[in-house]
Write a protein that holds these residues in place. Structure first.
Motif, PDB file in Angstrom:
ATOM      1  N   THR A 240      -1.238   0.376  -2.760  1.00 11.82           N
ATOM      2  CA  THR A 240      -2.478   1.161  -2.707  1.00 11.82           C
ATOM      3  C   THR A 240      -2.759   1.773  -1.337  1.00 11.82           C
ATOM      4  O   THR A 240      -3.513   2.739  -1.243  1.00 11.82           O
ATOM      5  N   ARG A 241      -2.179   1.174  -0.281  1.00  9.06           N
ATOM      6  CA  ARG A 241      -2.442   1.550   1.119  1.00  9.06           C
ATOM      7  C   ARG A 241      -3.887   1.270   1.517  1.00  9.06           C
ATOM      8  O   ARG A 241      -4.374   1.767   2.525  1.00  9.06           O
ATOM      9  N   TYR A 242      -4.554   0.409   0.729  1.00  4.77           N
ATOM     10  CA  TYR A 242      -5.892  -0.051   1.093  1.00  4.77           C
ATOM     11  C   TYR A 242      -5.764  -1.409   1.781  1.00  4.77           C
ATOM     12  O   TYR A 242      -5.592  -2.436   1.126  1.00  4.77           O
ATOM     13  N   VAL A 243      -5.862  -1.414   3.098  1.00  7.14           N
ATOM     14  CA  VAL A 243      -5.768  -2.682   3.833  1.00  7.14           C
ATOM     15  C   VAL A 243      -6.931  -3.597   3.463  1.00  7.14           C
ATOM     16  O   VAL A 243      -6.775  -4.809   3.331  1.00  7.14           O
ATOM     17  N   SER A 244      -8.107  -3.008   3.294  1.00  7.76           N
ATOM     18  CA  SER A 244      -9.289  -3.802   2.953  1.00  7.76           C
ATOM     19  C   SER A 244      -9.091  -4.545   1.633  1.00  7.76           C
ATOM     20  O   SER A 244      -9.416  -5.728   1.522  1.00  7.76           O
ATOM     21  N   LEU A 245      -8.539  -3.868   0.633  1.00  5.26           N
ATOM     22  CA  LEU A 245      -8.323  -4.491  -0.675  1.00  5.26           C
ATOM     23  C   LEU A 245      -7.355  -5.664  -0.570  1.00  5.26           C
ATOM     24  O   LEU A 245      -7.629  -6.767  -1.070  1.00  5.26           O
ATOM     25  N   GLY A 246      -6.218  -5.439   0.097  1.00  8.11           N
ATOM     26  CA  GLY A 246      -5.244  -6.509   0.252  1.00  8.11           C
ATOM     27  C   GLY A 246      -5.803  -7.681   1.024  1.00  8.11           C
ATOM     28  O   GLY A 246      -5.545  -8.848   0.690  1.00  8.11           O
TER      29      GLY A 246
END
Length: 198
Positions: free
Chosen positions: A134-140
């Motif tokens: 996803t390239r969402y650091v926050s999500l990971g």
């Protein structure tokens, strides 16, 4: 001894390496650059990969050191885990920098590595896969932190007190990431590589 451990952990956590390194290299306050977050991800955006890796390692070590000190003082498991939480609180609300710090992900990683290693490794793999996709650091990051104590419950090998404090860390992390969560739900969160985000 508990009080000493809690205070030391908080003070260790309060050392903002992202602020210090960015100030040294670029002569700017990282909290006024990029996302405004004093952490490794924003260091990546502001300074690049080398300094960001350095900040990440140093912030992880803050959590590790807090646990090692508590263990060296022969504290009960719950007090050891609470010392880890104090280090995370120090990172998020550093006394040396006007109580404006980061979101505590790297320091939480250090704490979880020491307290819940197997659940952390599993959750970490899932978190990294999510970031890669996803390239969402926050999500990971959020998923990693939520999954770690959840998996410790499922595995059932770890102290209930450690798991309970692990969920306190989850509550803190969700609060710190509340705006990221809102942006994720609205499809407005910035991806890794953008100027703003985690």
């Amino acid at each position: 001894m508990m009080f000493i451990s809690f205070v030391l952990a908080y003070l260790i956590g309060s050392v903002s390496f992202s602020y210090l390194i960015t100030k040294k290299i670029k002569k700017v306050d990282i909290r006024k650059e990029g996302s405004g977050n004093a952490g490794a991800t924003n260091t990546l955006r502001v300074l690049g990969i080398g300094p960001a890796i350095g900040v990440l390692i140093l912030d992880v070590l803050k959590g590790v050191m807090a646990i090692l000190i508590a263990q060296a003082l022969h504290l009960d498991l719950w007090a050891v885990a609470l010392s880890g939480l104090c280090a995370i609180l120090g990172h998020n609300f550093p006394v040396f920098f006007g109580f404006k710090g980061g979101k505590g992900v790297a320091t939480t990683i250090g704490v979880f590595i020491m307290l819940l290693p197997i659940p952390f490794v599993i959750a970490g793999i899932i978190g990294l896969v999510l970031i890669a996709i996803t390239r969402y650091v926050s999500l990971g990051s959020i998923i990693l932190i939520i999954l770690t104590p959840t998996l410790s419950l499922i595995i059932g090998h770890y102290s209930n007190s450690i798991t309970a404090i692990g969920f306190l860390i989850v509550i803190l992390a969700v609060w710190q990431h509340r705006m990221n969560i809102v942006r994720l739900f609205h499809g407005e969160e910035n991806k890794l590589g953008h100027k703003k985000g985690v």
